[in-house]
Design an enzyme around this catalytic site. Structure first.
Site, PDB file in Angstrom:
ATOM      1  N   LYS A 107      18.636 -15.849  16.718  1.00  0.00           N
ATOM      2  CA  LYS A 107      18.853 -14.509  16.201  1.00  0.00           C
ATOM      3  C   LYS A 107      20.346 -14.204  16.344  1.00  0.00           C
ATOM      4  O   LYS A 107      20.954 -14.603  17.329  1.00  0.00           O
ATOM      5  CB  LYS A 107      18.047 -13.480  17.011  1.00  0.00           C
ATOM      6  N   ASP A 152      12.023  -9.987  25.653  1.00  0.00           N
ATOM      7  CA  ASP A 152      12.919  -9.275  26.566  1.00  0.00           C
ATOM      8  C   ASP A 152      13.374  -7.953  25.974  1.00  0.00           C
ATOM      9  O   ASP A 152      13.910  -7.901  24.865  1.00  0.00           O
ATOM     10  CB  ASP A 152      14.144 -10.140  26.886  1.00  0.00           C
ATOM     11  N   ASP A 182      14.396  -4.922  20.425  1.00  0.00           N
ATOM     12  CA  ASP A 182      15.253  -3.997  21.167  1.00  0.00           C
ATOM     13  C   ASP A 182      16.738  -4.231  20.937  1.00  0.00           C
ATOM     14  O   ASP A 182      17.542  -3.328  21.160  1.00  0.00           O
ATOM     15  CB  ASP A 182      14.991  -4.113  22.665  1.00  0.00           C
ATOM     16  N   ASP A 239       9.291  -9.413  19.801  1.00  0.00           N
ATOM     17  CA  ASP A 239      10.284  -9.936  20.725  1.00  0.00           C
ATOM     18  C   ASP A 239       9.737  -9.782  22.144  1.00  0.00           C
ATOM     19  O   ASP A 239       8.766  -9.052  22.378  1.00  0.00           O
ATOM     20  CB  ASP A 239      11.583  -9.140  20.547  1.00  0.00           C
ATOM     21  N   THR A 241      10.736 -15.124  20.411  1.00  0.00           N
ATOM     22  CA  THR A 241      11.696 -14.878  21.479  1.00  0.00           C
ATOM     23  C   THR A 241      12.809 -15.910  21.491  1.00  0.00           C
ATOM     24  O   THR A 241      12.606 -17.065  21.102  1.00  0.00           O
ATOM     25  CB  THR A 241      10.985 -14.870  22.847  1.00  0.00           C
ATOM     26  N   SER A 242      13.977 -15.495  21.960  1.00  0.00           N
ATOM     27  CA  SER A 242      15.094 -16.418  22.141  1.00  0.00           C
ATOM     28  C   SER A 242      14.975 -17.214  23.438  1.00  0.00           C
ATOM     29  O   SER A 242      15.774 -18.117  23.684  1.00  0.00           O
ATOM     30  CB  SER A 242      16.425 -15.660  22.127  1.00  0.00           C
TER      31      SER A 242
END
Length: 219
Positions: free
Chosen positions: A142, A17, A167, A15, A110-111
């Protein structure tokens, strides 16, 4: 918080962030402005938004609103976030961790979309992995496992042989749903019961094994 463990994988899925990049200051500014515009409690909004694509967060926070409005609003939010990199920095240990993965199978999952992920990684002084799964790459946010499963497929590695670094609750749930081992990074992760929780990436040492496997020394 830090656990001690030795994990073996054939690929790592990362991931961005909260895992490689600390973008909390930017996320807080943009999403609290959004919350104010919609008459929502900023603290409650911040409990939802980490790890998800914006439209998915909006769908939870404004359940009666048509999804097309969420997607349009999400596009505006992504542009705001991309322009706001003040305070975006690397998670401790991230530069060294990424350097240790050169030549080993790994991907960013990643989103964020391509412009946002490029801007934040650059602001943090981090190199982008060669394989990237971004918001444009998937049809579901996600905690759906699609992004992690796509990352594994692009690397040609079975999901069970992948270790995820995450995270957020949404990201940890996505990694678990993909059938992968999940290493949680930082204070948000602990509440969501990943397989291992560590403070930051200074706690990870990567060892390349001769058979193509990767050994992670954690703690």
């Amino acid at each position: 918080m830090t656990a001690t463990a030795v994990l073996t994988a054939r690929a790592l899925l990362l991931d961005m962030d909260g895992t490689l990049v600390n973008s909390d200051a930017s996320v807080e500014r943009v999403w609290r402005r959004w919350a104010e515009r919609h008459g929502l409690d900023g603290d409650e909004v911040m409990k939802v938004v980490h790890g998800r694509q914006g439209y998915a967060s909006m769908a939870l926070l404004l359940p009666e609103r048509p999804m097309e409005q969420n997607h349009a609003d999400n596009a505006r939010m992504l542009a705001e976030e991309t322009a706001d990199t003040d305070g975006v920095v690397a998670i401790p240990g991230a530069p060294e961790f990424l350097a240790s993965l050169r030549g080993l199978p790994h991907a960013l999952v990643t989103s964020a979309d391509v412009p946002l992920s490029t801007a934040r990684m650059a602001a943090a002084g981090l190199d982008l992995p060669g394989v990237r799964v971004t918001a444009e790459s998937v049809g579901a946010s996600k905690p759906d496992p699609e992004g992690f499963l796509k990352g594994a497929a692009e690397l040609g590695i079975a999901p069970a042989d992948c270790v995820v670094f995450e995270d957020s609750g949404a990201g940890i749930a996505a990694g678990r749903a993909a059938g992968m081992t999940v290493v949680g990074i930082g204070p948000r992760a602990a509440a969501h019961e990943p397989d291992v929780v560590i403070e930051d990436l200074t706690r990870v040492r990567v060892e390349a094994l001769g058979d193509g496997a990767i050994r992670l020394h954690i703690g």
